[in-house]
Motif scaffolding. Structure first.
Motif, PDB file in Angstrom:
ATOM      1  N   ALA A 193       0.836  -1.202   0.000  1.00  0.00           N
ATOM      2  CA  ALA A 193       0.000   0.000   0.000  1.00  0.00           C
ATOM      3  C   ALA A 193       0.873   1.256   0.000  1.00  0.00           C
ATOM      4  CB  ALA A 193      -0.934  -0.010   1.201  1.00  0.00           C
ATOM      5  N   GLN A 194       1.981   1.229   0.734  1.00  0.00           N
ATOM      6  CA  GLN A 194       2.909   2.364   0.741  1.00  0.00           C
ATOM      7  C   GLN A 194       3.487   2.601  -0.648  1.00  0.00           C
ATOM      8  OE1 GLN A 194       5.973   2.440   3.824  1.00  0.00           O
ATOM      9  NE2 GLN A 194       4.723   1.085   5.081  1.00  0.00           N
ATOM     10  N   LEU A 195       3.873   1.525  -1.316  1.00  0.00           N
ATOM     11  CA  LEU A 195       4.467   1.652  -2.644  1.00  0.00           C
ATOM     12  C   LEU A 195       3.434   2.153  -3.650  1.00  0.00           C
ATOM     13  CD1 LEU A 195       6.654  -1.596  -2.811  1.00  0.00           C
ATOM     14  CD2 LEU A 195       7.329   0.730  -2.162  1.00  0.00           C
ATOM     15  N   ALA A 196       2.202   1.659  -3.547  1.00  0.00           N
ATOM     16  CA  ALA A 196       1.145   2.088  -4.468  1.00  0.00           C
ATOM     17  C   ALA A 196       0.820   3.569  -4.298  1.00  0.00           C
ATOM     18  CB  ALA A 196      -0.106   1.252  -4.251  1.00  0.00           C
ATOM     19  N   ALA A 197       1.019   4.091  -3.091  1.00  0.00           N
ATOM     20  CA  ALA A 197       0.674   5.487  -2.806  1.00  0.00           C
ATOM     21  C   ALA A 197       1.789   6.464  -3.162  1.00  0.00           C
ATOM     22  CB  ALA A 197       0.327   5.638  -1.320  1.00  0.00           C
ATOM     23  N   LEU A 198       2.952   5.957  -3.567  1.00  0.00           N
ATOM     24  CA  LEU A 198       4.053   6.861  -3.910  1.00  0.00           C
ATOM     25  C   LEU A 198       3.662   7.736  -5.112  1.00  0.00           C
ATOM     26  CD1 LEU A 198       7.169   4.508  -3.625  1.00  0.00           C
ATOM     27  CD2 LEU A 198       6.565   6.391  -2.096  1.00  0.00           C
ATOM     28  N   PRO A 199       3.801   9.050  -5.014  1.00  0.00           N
ATOM     29  CA  PRO A 199       3.447   9.916  -6.139  1.00  0.00           C
ATOM     30  C   PRO A 199       4.466   9.874  -7.267  1.00  0.00           C
ATOM     31  CG  PRO A 199       4.340  11.221  -4.350  1.00  0.00           C
ATOM     32  CD  PRO A 199       4.204   9.823  -3.824  1.00  0.00           C
ATOM     33  N   ALA A 200       5.694   9.448  -6.947  1.00  0.00           N
ATOM     34  CA  ALA A 200       6.749   9.406  -7.959  1.00  0.00           C
ATOM     35  C   ALA A 200       7.861   8.492  -7.463  1.00  0.00           C
ATOM     36  CB  ALA A 200       7.292  10.807  -8.250  1.00  0.00           C
ATOM     37  N   GLY A 201       8.714   8.109  -8.381  1.00  0.00           N
ATOM     38  CA  GLY A 201       9.851   7.277  -8.034  1.00  0.00           C
ATOM     39  C   GLY A 201      10.290   6.457  -9.236  1.00  0.00           C
ATOM     40  N   PRO A 202      11.572   6.561  -9.636  1.00  0.00           N
ATOM     41  CA  PRO A 202      12.073   5.745 -10.736  1.00  0.00           C
ATOM     42  C   PRO A 202      11.973   4.261 -10.384  1.00  0.00           C
ATOM     43  CG  PRO A 202      13.622   7.491 -10.159  1.00  0.00           C
ATOM     44  CD  PRO A 202      12.607   7.438  -9.066  1.00  0.00           C
ATOM     45  N   PHE A 203      11.587   3.452 -11.374  1.00  0.00           N
ATOM     46  CA  PHE A 203      11.515   2.012 -11.133  1.00  0.00           C
ATOM     47  C   PHE A 203      12.098   1.252 -12.312  1.00  0.00           C
ATOM     48  CE2 PHE A 203       7.389   2.771 -13.262  1.00  0.00           C
ATOM     49  CZ  PHE A 203       7.431   1.806 -14.259  1.00  0.00           C
ATOM     50  N   ALA A 204      12.503   0.028 -12.023  1.00  0.00           N
ATOM     51  CA  ALA A 204      13.006  -0.870 -13.060  1.00  0.00           C
ATOM     52  C   ALA A 204      12.711  -2.298 -12.629  1.00  0.00           C
ATOM     53  CB  ALA A 204      14.508  -0.670 -13.272  1.00  0.00           C
ATOM     54  N   PHE A 205      12.388  -3.137 -13.611  1.00  0.00           N
ATOM     55  CA  PHE A 205      12.092  -4.547 -13.325  1.00  0.00           C
ATOM     56  C   PHE A 205      13.279  -5.388 -13.749  1.00  0.00           C
ATOM     57  CE2 PHE A 205      10.341  -8.758 -14.243  1.00  0.00           C
ATOM     58  CZ  PHE A 205       9.633  -8.991 -13.080  1.00  0.00           C
ATOM     59  N   GLU A 206      13.714  -6.268 -12.845  1.00  0.00           N
ATOM     60  CA  GLU A 206      14.847  -7.143 -13.120  1.00  0.00           C
ATOM     61  C   GLU A 206      14.377  -8.590 -13.115  1.00  0.00           C
ATOM     62  OE1 GLU A 206      17.716  -8.596 -14.464  1.00  0.00           O
ATOM     63  OE2 GLU A 206      18.236  -6.513 -14.004  1.00  0.00           O
ATOM     64  N   ALA A 207      14.231  -9.167 -14.302  1.00  0.00           N
ATOM     65  CA  ALA A 207      13.702 -10.524 -14.416  1.00  0.00           C
ATOM     66  C   ALA A 207      14.704 -11.584 -13.971  1.00  0.00           C
ATOM     67  CB  ALA A 207      13.279 -10.789 -15.860  1.00  0.00           C
ATOM     68  N   SER A 208      15.994 -11.246 -13.972  1.00  0.00           N
ATOM     69  CA  SER A 208      17.018 -12.233 -13.616  1.00  0.00           C
ATOM     70  C   SER A 208      17.226 -12.357 -12.119  1.00  0.00           C
ATOM     71  CB  SER A 208      18.349 -11.861 -14.287  1.00  0.00           C
ATOM     72  OG  SER A 208      18.821 -10.605 -13.809  1.00  0.00           O
ATOM     73  N   ALA A 209      16.586 -11.486 -11.334  1.00  0.00           N
ATOM     74  CA  ALA A 209      16.775 -11.510  -9.884  1.00  0.00           C
ATOM     75  C   ALA A 209      16.101 -12.736  -9.271  1.00  0.00           C
ATOM     76  CB  ALA A 209      16.210 -10.241  -9.256  1.00  0.00           C
ATOM     77  N   ALA A 210      16.798 -13.396  -8.368  1.00  0.00           N
ATOM     78  CA  ALA A 210      16.245 -14.560  -7.679  1.00  0.00           C
ATOM     79  C   ALA A 210      15.182 -14.114  -6.686  1.00  0.00           C
ATOM     80  CB  ALA A 210      17.355 -15.314  -6.953  1.00  0.00           C
ATOM     81  N   VAL A 211      14.056 -14.816  -6.679  1.00  0.00           N
ATOM     82  CA  VAL A 211      12.975 -14.503  -5.746  1.00  0.00           C
ATOM     83  C   VAL A 211      13.306 -15.132  -4.400  1.00  0.00           C
ATOM     84  CG1 VAL A 211      10.497 -14.665  -5.311  1.00  0.00           C
ATOM     85  CG2 VAL A 211      11.338 -14.443  -7.655  1.00  0.00           C
ATOM     86  N   PRO A 212      13.348 -14.357  -3.297  1.00  0.00           N
ATOM     87  CA  PRO A 212      13.744 -14.884  -1.986  1.00  0.00           C
ATOM     88  C   PRO A 212      12.858 -16.039  -1.511  1.00  0.00           C
ATOM     89  CG  PRO A 212      13.674 -12.488  -1.953  1.00  0.00           C
ATOM     90  CD  PRO A 212      13.045 -12.910  -3.243  1.00  0.00           C
ATOM     91  N   GLU A 213      13.461 -16.925  -0.758  1.00  0.00           N
ATOM     92  CA  GLU A 213      12.751 -18.104  -0.252  1.00  0.00           C
ATOM     93  C   GLU A 213      11.569 -17.716   0.630  1.00  0.00           C
ATOM     94  OE1 GLU A 213      11.931 -22.117   0.120  1.00  0.00           O
ATOM     95  OE2 GLU A 213      13.463 -21.185  -1.146  1.00  0.00           O
TER      96      GLU A 213
END
Length: 220
Positions: free
Chosen positions: A118-138
């Motif tokens: 909810a905090q992230l969804a409410a951010l009015p701005a912020g650079p983002f990038a998606f990294e598909a090669s990142a391992a998803v934590p256990e």
């Protein structure tokens, strides 16, 4: 070009749009968002958001359970010492100590994760990038997030108003749950109130939008 293939900014692309894109592409990896002098992360597995970490507004599990009256300060202090000694997850230690039940720990973790998103969804701005090669934590395998609840909360953010407006205009003639969501009905029910689940079920077949909203038990 997909929203996941190039860097963007939440000031132009709301988190809700990224969530929809990730779902449609069955994406796995991590979305990194820069804000407040640091980086927050939202992990995805097969298109579903499965875990979040925030740079600002972190709510430790022990403090949440203390505030809820589940544990006392002595249990918190002892559990923190044992966590430092063993490197085991705090929740596991509290359950092993008998200070909290597994259900209480899971509920607190679900609340913690939902709050982070909810905090992230409410951010009015912020650079983002998606990294598909990142391992998803256990730890994300615990399934602490309801994907549809996350999307609903993201769509409720002011930044998603234009996206919601365009979607509703496109659905005026009739609405139906898309196949990518209909195929995951049990998953969708998680995190929804009974009235919300009934609304999702009504979208199994096309329904005029006016008729659908008129019978709504959920506030707009």
């Amino acid at each position: 070009m997909s929203l996941l293939d190039a860097p963007g900014d939440l000031s132009r692309t709301p988190l809700a749009a990224v969530l929809v894109e990730a779902r449609e592409r069955h994406a796995s990896g991590v979305l990194e968002i820069a804000h407040g002098g640091g980086t927050s992360r939202l992990w995805f597995h097969d298109g579903a958001p499965v875990g979040a970490q925030v740079f600002v507004g972190f709510r430790p599990l022990g403090h949440m359970l203390l505030a809820a009256g589940v544990i006392d300060i002595d249990a918190l202090s002892l559990s923190l010492v044992r966590m430092a000694e063993t490197r085991r997850p705090h929740g596991e230690i509290l359950v092993a100590m008998g200070a909290a039940s597994r259900e209480q720990v899971e509920h607190a973790l679900e609340e913690q994760q939902a709050g982070y998103v909810a905090q992230l969804a409410a951010l009015p701005a912020g650079p983002f990038a998606f990294e598909a090669s990142a391992a998803v934590p256990e730890w994300t395998r615990a399934g602490l997030l309801s994907p549809l609840r996350v999307l609903a909360d993201a769509l409720a953010a002011p930044q998603a108003a234009d996206l919601v407006s365009v979607t509703l205009r496109a659905a005026e003639a009739g609405a139906k749950l898309a196949d990518v969501y209909a195929d995951a009905e049990p998953e969708l029910a998680r995190g929804l109130a009974a009235a919300e689940r009934r609304l999702v079920a009504r979208l199994a077949a096309p329904l005029p939008l006016d008729a659908y909203l008129a019978a709504s038990e959920v506030p707009p």
